[in-house]
Design a protein around this motif. Structure first.
Motif, mmCIF file in Angstrom:
data_model
loop_
_atom_site.group_PDB
_atom_site.id
_atom_site.type_symbol
_atom_site.label_atom_id
_atom_site.label_comp_id
_atom_site.label_asym_id
_atom_site.label_seq_id
_atom_site.Cartn_x
_atom_site.Cartn_y
_atom_site.Cartn_z
ATOM 1 N N GLN A 305 0.836 -1.193 0.000
ATOM 2 C CA GLN A 305 0.000 0.000 0.000
ATOM 3 C C GLN A 305 0.876 1.249 0.000
ATOM 4 O O GLN A 305 1.553 1.556 0.985
ATOM 5 N N ASP A 307 -0.080 4.366 -0.136
ATOM 6 C CA ASP A 307 -0.568 5.512 0.619
ATOM 7 C C ASP A 307 -0.053 5.516 2.051
ATOM 8 O O ASP A 307 -0.046 6.556 2.713
ATOM 9 N N ARG A 308 0.393 4.363 2.544
ATOM 10 C CA ARG A 308 0.947 4.297 3.897
ATOM 11 C C ARG A 308 2.468 4.417 3.904
ATOM 12 O O ARG A 308 3.093 4.287 4.944
ATOM 13 N N LYS A 310 4.202 7.145 2.388
ATOM 14 C CA LYS A 310 4.450 8.453 1.785
ATOM 15 C C LYS A 310 5.738 9.078 2.312
ATOM 16 O O LYS A 310 6.565 9.563 1.550
ATOM 17 N N ASN A 368 7.036 -1.437 8.516
ATOM 18 C CA ASN A 368 7.684 -0.225 8.023
ATOM 19 C C ASN A 368 8.154 0.603 9.218
ATOM 20 O O ASN A 368 7.378 0.893 10.123
ATOM 21 N N ALA A 370 8.520 3.679 10.515
ATOM 22 C CA ALA A 370 8.034 5.032 10.229
ATOM 23 C C ALA A 370 8.811 6.098 10.974
ATOM 24 O O ALA A 370 8.790 7.262 10.580
ATOM 25 N N GLU A 376 5.182 0.275 11.809
ATOM 26 C CA GLU A 376 3.815 0.206 11.299
ATOM 27 C C GLU A 376 3.623 -1.099 10.537
ATOM 28 O O GLU A 376 4.334 -1.362 9.564
ATOM 29 N N LEU A 378 2.139 -3.428 7.799
ATOM 30 C CA LEU A 378 1.507 -3.232 6.492
ATOM 31 C C LEU A 378 0.633 -4.404 6.081
ATOM 32 O O LEU A 378 -0.295 -4.241 5.293
#
Length: 414
Positions: A305, A307-308, A310, A368, A370, A376, A378
């Motif tokens: 994904q 969008d997660r 960015k 991820n 972050a 995070e 995914l």
């Protein structure tokens, strides 16, 4: 005159004595040379005679026709995955042969976290070597054909007076679930696009569970219609997560044949639930029965994904080996930065006795980084006999093909 005669005689005698002396000296020299040659020949003959040590060494020499395997041929276990999934074969990334192969030794082992380097040297053995990893170990190996699925005992009756279909759930056997879970049997009647549901009360799940409950479905048009009944055995853990352990289906037109009969049916593994995937993870697994080692190669991911991802892209995969509900081992790959389709090609070796494979599973999660201390998730996937979809199919293929690397794409779910 007298003086000249004496001188002549003396000269003659001196010449004769000189000649005799020279002859004697020449004979003496010849004899000395002959003696030296004979002594040299005797010494050479003694040297050419075989000694006791030399004969003993010749006696110990054994002639063998078996091939000699030098140490240079012994290589570290770097498996070359054999891709069997049709999704992998049709993938556009398959045109790049170097991406799906394990990378160099320093790249695969130096970044491993949570323990020392785990690589094992496997020597090349002769085909005539009767090692215990051939027939004996394959007999004790769990395969997909020897997997015991849960069995459901039930009976079906149609009540003509009340126009109802009664399904009596009697018991279930060979139930495998985590400790402390409760379970129930859910029934679903589908007729002409409409659905009716019923379920039994929850019971503590053990290997043998008894219910003796009746599921009632209104069926005013009788059972001679087009429809279907499904019975699903479900478990519920302490976090109220429902998991399907198996399902069976029968047509309504078969109710007359099944009426008032005790039915024992093997529950089939549930199909993969359709849900939005958070991406895909390519894994290769193999099992070495001789060493009781489970090898997992985390190869690469795609379709994550975006969008997660960015702000920061710093991806890794966390792996957990579980036996029923107990976590036995946790490992994590190195982190790959700035790549939306990361490639790890890392191999992790886990020690799993073959008798524990039937109740073991692998949980994998893509993470991820972050920020500092912020991980995070995914998406995650599961492999094992209690998994569904590709996770169950991949595990069964691994059990049926020991010592062989099998690769497959797995969808990730949040």
């Amino acid at each position: 005159m007298i003086f000249s005669t004496a001188a002549f005689v003396g000269a003659t005698l001196g010449t004769a004595s000189g000649i005799l002396t020279l002859c004697g000296l020449s004979l003496l020299c010849k004899s000395c040379k002959k003696g030296k040659l004979e002594s040299a020949e005797s010494v050479d003959a003694e040297k050419n005679k075989p000694s006791v040590l030399h004969s003993l060494q010749q006696f110990r020499v054994e002639k063998s026709t078996e091939p000699i395997q030098p140490k240079a041929l012994q290589s570290l276990y770097k498996p070359k995955p054999s891709v069997t999934s049709p999704e992998v074969i049709n993938s556009p990334d398959q045109g790049k042969p170097n991406e799906t192969l394990p990378v160099k030794e320093s790249e695969t082992s130096s970044h491993a976290t949570g323990g020392p380097e785990e690589e094992f040297a496997i020597p090349i053995e002769d085909s005539m070597d009767h090692t215990p990893c051939s027939t004996e170990l394959s007999r004790g190996m769990t395969t997909s054909s020897s997997i015991i699925h849960p069995k459901l005992h039930f009976s079906v009756t149609y009540n003509t007076q009340n126009k109802e279909l009664h399904v009596t759930v009697i018991e279930a056997e060979h139930v495998s679930a985590e400790a402390g879970c409760e379970g129930y049997v859910a029934g679903l009647l589908t007729v002409s696009g409409s659905e009716r549901q019923a379920q039994t009360p929850a019971r503590r799940l053990t290997e043998h569970v008894q219910w003796g409950e009746v599921l009632t479905f209104p069926l005013p048009g009788g059972y001679q219609v087009e429809g279907e009944v499904s019975l699903s055995l479900r478990s519920c853990d302490r976090f109220s997560r429902n998991t399907s352990l198996g399902v069976m289906r029968f047509k309504l037109v078969d109710v007359g044949m099944m009426s008032d009969a005790d039915c024992w049916v093997d529950l089939q593994p549930p199909k993969q639930e359709v849900a939005s995937s958070a991406g895909e993870l390519l894994l290769s697994v193999s099992y070495l029965p001789a060493a009781n080692r489970l090898g997992v190669v985390v190869m690469k991911a795609r379709g994550l994904q975006s969008d997660r991802l960015k702000n920061t892209i710093d991806l890794s995969v966390k792996l957990a080996l579980k036996h029923q509900s107990t976590k036995l081992k946790k490992k994590q790959t190195r982190r790959v930065k700035h790549k939306i389709n990361p490639v790890w090609n890392e191999m992790m070796m886990l020690e799993v006795p073959r008798e524990m494979l039937a109740k073991s599973s692998l949980d994998l999660e893509v993470l991820n980084q972050a920020g500092p201390g912020r991980l995070e998730p995914l998406g995650r996937c599961q492999l094992g006999l209690r998994a569904s979809g590709t996770g169950l199919q991949h595990w069964q293929q691994m059990l049926d093909n020991p010592r062989k690397q099998i690769a497959m794409w797995h969808p990730l779910f949040a």
